[in-house]
Design an enzyme around this catalytic site. Structure first.
Site, PDB file in Angstrom:
ATOM      1  N   ASN A 137      17.070  54.657 112.320  1.00  0.00           N
ATOM      2  CA  ASN A 137      17.306  53.454 111.525  1.00  0.00           C
ATOM      3  C   ASN A 137      16.913  52.243 112.368  1.00  0.00           C
ATOM      4  O   ASN A 137      17.634  51.860 113.297  1.00  0.00           O
ATOM      5  CB  ASN A 137      18.792  53.382 111.127  1.00  0.00           C
ATOM      6  N   TRP A 138      15.775  51.651 112.038  1.00  0.00           N
ATOM      7  CA  TRP A 138      15.262  50.526 112.823  1.00  0.00           C
ATOM      8  C   TRP A 138      16.047  49.234 112.594  1.00  0.00           C
ATOM      9  O   TRP A 138      15.898  48.282 113.342  1.00  0.00           O
ATOM     10  CB  TRP A 138      13.804  50.269 112.471  1.00  0.00           C
ATOM     11  N   LYS A 139      16.836  49.203 111.512  1.00  0.00           N
ATOM     12  CA  LYS A 139      17.579  47.993 111.145  1.00  0.00           C
ATOM     13  C   LYS A 139      16.612  46.805 111.034  1.00  0.00           C
ATOM     14  O   LYS A 139      15.473  46.986 110.610  1.00  0.00           O
ATOM     15  CB  LYS A 139      18.730  47.756 112.119  1.00  0.00           C
ATOM     16  N   HIS A 181      25.456  52.011 104.333  1.00  0.00           N
ATOM     17  CA  HIS A 181      25.638  51.830 105.775  1.00  0.00           C
ATOM     18  C   HIS A 181      26.790  50.853 106.012  1.00  0.00           C
ATOM     19  O   HIS A 181      26.998  49.912 105.250  1.00  0.00           O
ATOM     20  CB  HIS A 181      24.352  51.304 106.411  1.00  0.00           C
ATOM     21  N   GLU A 237      27.150  48.452 107.929  1.00  0.00           N
ATOM     22  CA  GLU A 237      26.740  47.049 108.017  1.00  0.00           C
ATOM     23  C   GLU A 237      26.559  46.441 106.632  1.00  0.00           C
ATOM     24  O   GLU A 237      26.864  45.258 106.416  1.00  0.00           O
ATOM     25  CB  GLU A 237      25.466  46.929 108.855  1.00  0.00           C
ATOM     26  N   GLU A 263      29.331  58.044 110.219  1.00  0.00           N
ATOM     27  CA  GLU A 263      29.130  57.011 111.225  1.00  0.00           C
ATOM     28  C   GLU A 263      30.436  56.262 111.473  1.00  0.00           C
ATOM     29  O   GLU A 263      30.765  55.325 110.732  1.00  0.00           O
ATOM     30  CB  GLU A 263      28.054  56.023 110.770  1.00  0.00           C
ATOM     31  N   GLY A 321      26.501  50.844 117.667  1.00  0.00           N
ATOM     32  CA  GLY A 321      25.992  49.752 118.481  1.00  0.00           C
ATOM     33  C   GLY A 321      26.929  49.297 119.583  1.00  0.00           C
ATOM     34  O   GLY A 321      26.691  48.266 120.211  1.00  0.00           O
ATOM     35  N   SER A 337      25.815  55.346 118.278  1.00  0.00           N
ATOM     36  CA  SER A 337      25.404  55.343 119.690  1.00  0.00           C
ATOM     37  C   SER A 337      24.870  56.701 120.135  1.00  0.00           C
ATOM     38  O   SER A 337      25.123  57.149 121.264  1.00  0.00           O
ATOM     39  CB  SER A 337      26.561  54.889 120.592  1.00  0.00           C
ATOM     40  N   GLY A 377      20.401  54.681 115.676  1.00  0.00           N
ATOM     41  CA  GLY A 377      20.099  53.256 115.620  1.00  0.00           C
ATOM     42  C   GLY A 377      19.222  52.804 116.766  1.00  0.00           C
ATOM     43  O   GLY A 377      18.014  53.045 116.791  1.00  0.00           O
ATOM     44  N   GLY A 378      19.815  52.136 117.741  1.00  0.00           N
ATOM     45  CA  GLY A 378      19.061  51.533 118.830  1.00  0.00           C
ATOM     46  C   GLY A 378      18.144  52.488 119.565  1.00  0.00           C
ATOM     47  O   GLY A 378      17.026  52.112 119.962  1.00  0.00           O
TER      48      GLY A 378
END
Length: 247
Positions: A9-11, A94, A96, A166, A172, A212, A233-234
């Site tokens: 997920n590049w966000k 998600h 967010e 999640e 994150g 993470s 994610g990251g």
């Protein structure tokens, strides 16, 4: 046996040239048939990333969509639009989106149903906050979110979706659920689906862990019996994503 799924997920990251360069780099390192790999990218990159990855095993997904087929929803995108672009996956619910855009459980369900009806595979996110975990409400929160998410779905529908557990407290933050904590909740999700829709649906649905995920912990997380991969994610924005895919 369920095939592993690793979804990046590049966000809201990477501009056009950066996205194209990174996709070309990843094309040569994570193009495998050992696991399904998906890049969930910002809307503006969908066409370019899809074209670069054409002919590979890597698929492309969107990060969100509206539940309406069309209409006066400025700034939104529909499942029909994604399907017309040959984008097979879409993330819905998600944390967010739930937190920053106040998406409700009902909206998440509507999006998931619309995605299925349009031939897309929804990656449906559920998870508890730090406060909810500390107050020992994790199981109740997960049961509630899951029940809403799969409401009105048939057993056949369930077999087509992906559930991503999640924990909000691990997204994150660098704090990751232990493999035992992640497995406990993913097993609960599978048990709930089995109770509602039968063993075949429960055995077919893929349940991911997200929060993470990194090259250092992917192997132990993905080795658990009820964890079928990850929503990353990251770490999906780094060249070392290869090590997550080849856990």
């Amino acid at each position: 046996m369920r095939k592993k799924l690793i979804a990046g997920n590049w966000k809201m990251n990477l501009c056009a040239k950066e996205a194209e360069s990174f996709t070309k780099e990843m094309k040569g390192t994570v193009n495998t048939d050992a696991a399904d790999v998906v890049f969930c990218v910002p809307y503006v990159h969908l066409s370019a990333v899809r074209d670069i990855l054409a002919g590979t095993h890597i698929k492309v997904g969107a990060q969100n969509m509206h539940y309406a087929e069309d209409g006066a929803y400025t700034g939104e995108i529909s499942a029909k639009m994604l399907a017309s672009m040959d984008i097979p996956y879409v993330i819905v619910g998600h944390s967010e989106r739930r937190e920053y855009f106040k998406e409700s459980d009902t909206e998440v369900n509507l999006k998931a149903l619309t995605a299925l009806n349009s031939g897309l595979t929804p990656i449906i996110c559920i998870g508890e906050t730090s406060k909810q975990r500390k107050s020992k409400r994790t199981f109740n929160v997960i049961r509630k979110q899951l029940a809403f998410a799969i409401d009105e779905m048939s057993a056949e529908d369930i077999a087509k979706i992906v559930i991503a557990y999640e924990p909000v407290w691990a997204i994150g933050t660098g704090e990751t659920a232990t493999k035992e904590q992640a497995e406990e909740v993913c097993a609960l999700i599978r048990d709930e689906i089995k109770a509602a829709h039968g063993a075949a649906a429960a055995d077919a649905v893929r349940i991911l862990y997200g929060g993470s995920v990194s090259p250092d912990n992917a192997g132990e997380l993905f080795s658990m019996p009820n964890i079928d991969g990850g929503l990353v994610g990251g770490a999906s924005l780094k060249s070392t994503f290869e090590k997550v895919v080849h856990f």
